[in-house]
Design a protein around this motif. Structure first.
Motif, PDB file in Angstrom:
ATOM      1  N   CYS A  32      48.246  42.067  58.486  1.00 56.02           N
ATOM      2  CA  CYS A  32      48.002  42.403  57.091  1.00 56.02           C
ATOM      3  C   CYS A  32      48.819  41.529  56.159  1.00 56.02           C
ATOM      4  O   CYS A  32      49.860  41.006  56.513  1.00 56.02           O
ATOM      5  CB  CYS A  32      48.339  43.867  56.835  1.00 56.02           C
ATOM      6  SG  CYS A  32      47.194  45.014  57.607  1.00 56.02           S
ATOM      7  N   SER A  33      48.329  41.419  54.925  1.00 56.93           N
ATOM      8  CA  SER A  33      48.997  40.630  53.903  1.00 56.93           C
ATOM      9  C   SER A  33      49.687  41.548  52.909  1.00 56.93           C
ATOM     10  O   SER A  33      49.272  42.690  52.701  1.00 56.93           O
ATOM     11  CB  SER A  33      47.980  39.743  53.179  1.00 56.93           C
ATOM     12  OG  SER A  33      47.293  38.920  54.103  1.00 56.93           O
ATOM     13  N   SER A 156      42.232  34.357  47.633  1.00 54.94           N
ATOM     14  CA  SER A 156      42.685  35.399  48.563  1.00 54.94           C
ATOM     15  C   SER A 156      41.902  35.345  49.871  1.00 54.94           C
ATOM     16  O   SER A 156      42.471  35.500  50.956  1.00 54.94           O
ATOM     17  CB  SER A 156      42.534  36.777  47.915  1.00 54.94           C
ATOM     18  OG  SER A 156      43.314  36.886  46.750  1.00 54.94           O
ATOM     19  N   TYR A 160      43.347  34.653  53.589  1.00 52.62           N
ATOM     20  CA  TYR A 160      43.041  35.586  54.682  1.00 52.62           C
ATOM     21  C   TYR A 160      42.428  34.845  55.875  1.00 52.62           C
ATOM     22  O   TYR A 160      42.846  35.015  57.027  1.00 52.62           O
ATOM     23  CB  TYR A 160      42.097  36.669  54.175  1.00 52.62           C
ATOM     24  CG  TYR A 160      41.679  37.672  55.218  1.00 52.62           C
ATOM     25  CD1 TYR A 160      42.418  38.841  55.436  1.00 52.62           C
ATOM     26  CD2 TYR A 160      40.531  37.469  55.995  1.00 52.62           C
ATOM     27  CE1 TYR A 160      42.040  39.762  56.406  1.00 52.62           C
ATOM     28  CE2 TYR A 160      40.145  38.386  56.956  1.00 52.62           C
ATOM     29  CZ  TYR A 160      40.899  39.530  57.159  1.00 52.62           C
ATOM     30  OH  TYR A 160      40.519  40.439  58.114  1.00 52.62           O
ATOM     31  N   ASP A 161      41.432  34.001  55.591  1.00 47.01           N
ATOM     32  CA  ASP A 161      40.766  33.258  56.669  1.00 47.01           C
ATOM     33  C   ASP A 161      41.720  32.276  57.345  1.00 47.01           C
ATOM     34  O   ASP A 161      41.671  32.091  58.570  1.00 47.01           O
ATOM     35  CB  ASP A 161      39.554  32.502  56.113  1.00 47.01           C
ATOM     36  CG  ASP A 161      38.415  33.432  55.705  1.00 47.01           C
ATOM     37  OD1 ASP A 161      38.426  34.595  56.142  1.00 47.01           O
ATOM     38  OD2 ASP A 161      37.538  32.994  54.934  1.00 47.01           O
ATOM     39  N   ARG A 181      51.033  35.649  59.033  1.00 45.87           N
ATOM     40  CA  ARG A 181      51.006  36.629  57.956  1.00 45.87           C
ATOM     41  C   ARG A 181      51.017  35.925  56.603  1.00 45.87           C
ATOM     42  O   ARG A 181      51.398  34.763  56.509  1.00 45.87           O
ATOM     43  CB  ARG A 181      52.198  37.588  58.079  1.00 45.87           C
ATOM     44  CG  ARG A 181      52.269  38.317  59.415  1.00 45.87           C
ATOM     45  CD  ARG A 181      53.629  38.969  59.595  1.00 45.87           C
ATOM     46  NE  ARG A 181      53.714  39.803  60.787  1.00 45.87           N
ATOM     47  CZ  ARG A 181      54.080  39.371  61.986  1.00 45.87           C
ATOM     48  NH1 ARG A 181      54.400  38.108  62.159  1.00 45.87           N
ATOM     49  NH2 ARG A 181      54.147  40.199  63.010  1.00 45.87           N
ATOM     50  N   TYR A 207      42.327  42.137  49.463  1.00 43.69           N
ATOM     51  CA  TYR A 207      42.771  41.181  50.478  1.00 43.69           C
ATOM     52  C   TYR A 207      44.231  41.381  50.879  1.00 43.69           C
ATOM     53  O   TYR A 207      44.672  40.835  51.886  1.00 43.69           O
ATOM     54  CB  TYR A 207      42.587  39.754  49.961  1.00 43.69           C
ATOM     55  CG  TYR A 207      41.148  39.406  49.677  1.00 43.69           C
ATOM     56  CD1 TYR A 207      40.317  38.903  50.676  1.00 43.69           C
ATOM     57  CD2 TYR A 207      40.592  39.588  48.406  1.00 43.69           C
ATOM     58  CE1 TYR A 207      39.000  38.588  50.430  1.00 43.69           C
ATOM     59  CE2 TYR A 207      39.264  39.272  48.147  1.00 43.69           C
ATOM     60  CZ  TYR A 207      38.469  38.777  49.158  1.00 43.69           C
ATOM     61  OH  TYR A 207      37.159  38.467  48.906  1.00 43.69           O
ATOM     62  N   CYS A 249      45.571  46.631  60.325  1.00 43.87           N
ATOM     63  CA  CYS A 249      45.274  47.069  58.960  1.00 43.87           C
ATOM     64  C   CYS A 249      44.294  48.233  58.977  1.00 43.87           C
ATOM     65  O   CYS A 249      43.219  48.177  58.381  1.00 43.87           O
ATOM     66  CB  CYS A 249      44.711  45.941  58.112  1.00 43.87           C
ATOM     67  SG  CYS A 249      45.839  44.558  57.919  1.00 43.87           S
TER      68      CYS A 249
END
Length: 274
Positions: A32-33, A156, A160-161, A181, A207, A249
């Motif tokens: 997770c971010s 974002s 994420y990708d 991360r 995100y 997540c």
């Protein structure tokens, strides 16, 4: 989830605070971010602490994106980590994209660097997202526009990708590697006297499953304690739920957690669980 930040808080916990866990546990394997929301100066200090902690305690590579040149670690951080080794600092790569276009290009290039770099980054940090996003729709600190919201979603999603891609590469090279991360900071317009921050934060929250909100304590008790500043750090979001299954997540509402950041007159930063 809050893994990296929690490791930072526990590593630099106040010596007067009663620790339930004497040993600093490594972060759990989640992807997770986290989004830091609040004062820019405090957010940057926390981001730098996260970079230093990841490099020194977890022995991983960090990429730190910011618009402002960092010539040396702030005095407060030097007091927190006086024995930081040059080898640990070498694991932190600072990049200075000036515009959101440059930031997008440099984040995208992380995919290409895995072909030449023996060790891909395990932590991506972006300092002051609003500095990149504000103005992309034609405005400047006058509220975020639809174009900026679209840009926030694009950036974002790319972060994420990229983290997911780097996680795959890291685990292909070493099965025991943790995930890559992402931590970013954002100063909402409430902090700058505006009220149109919700749309952009709604986009970012999609995100960044964890939000760490910074709120300064201006009470008499904080002043009477002889501290220069006291900040409350509220952790909230779906990612704050401890991972109890193999799913990352997990889509459940997390219970807010709280820490305090104590800044003494000499600049020393310490954290205290609440």
């Amino acid at each position: 989830m809050t893994d990296i930040l929690t490791l930072v808080f526990r590593t630099f916990m106040s010596q007067t605070d009663v620790r339930k866990d004497l040993d600093v546990a490594p972060p759990p394997p989640t992807t997770c971010s986290t989004l830091l929301v609040g004062d820019n100066n405090i957010s940057r200090s926390v981001l730098l602490l996260a970079a230093v902690t990841a490099a020194s305690e977890m022995d991983v590579k960090v990429v730190f994106f910011t618009q402002t040149q960092i010539q040396s670690l702030p005095v407060a951080l030097q007091k927190c980590v006086p024995s930081l080794s040059p080898e640990s600092l070498k694991k932190i790569q600072f990049s200075y994209p000036r515009t959101v276009e440059e930031l997008l290009q440099q984040v995208a290039s992380l995919h290409e660097s895995t072909n030449t770099s023996p060790t891909p980054p395990s932590l991506i940090i972006v300092d002051r997202l609003e500095g990149y996003l504000c103005g992309t729709g034609g405005g400047s600190h006058s509220g975020f526009h639809p174009g900026e919201q679209s840009c926030a979603a694009h950036l974002s999603a790319l972060l994420y990708d990229s983290a997911a891609f780097l996680t795959q590469i890291l685990r292909q090279r070493t099965s025991s590697s943790g995930p890559c991360r992402v931590i970013a900071s954002f100063q909402s317009e409430v902090e700058t006297g505006h009220t149109a921050e919700e749309p952009i934060l709604d986009v970012l929250d999609r995100y960044f499953p964890v939000r760490c909100t910074l709120d300064r304590d201006r009470s008499y008790e904080a002043i009477a304690a002889g501290l220069q500043e006291v900040w409350h750090l509220y952790l909230s979001g779906t990612g704050t739920t401890e991972a109890s299954s193999a799913k990352d997540c997990e889509d459940t509402t997390g219970v807010a957690q709280e820490w305090q950041l104590l800044i003494s007159p000499d600049g020393l930063m310490e954290f205290k669980s609440v």
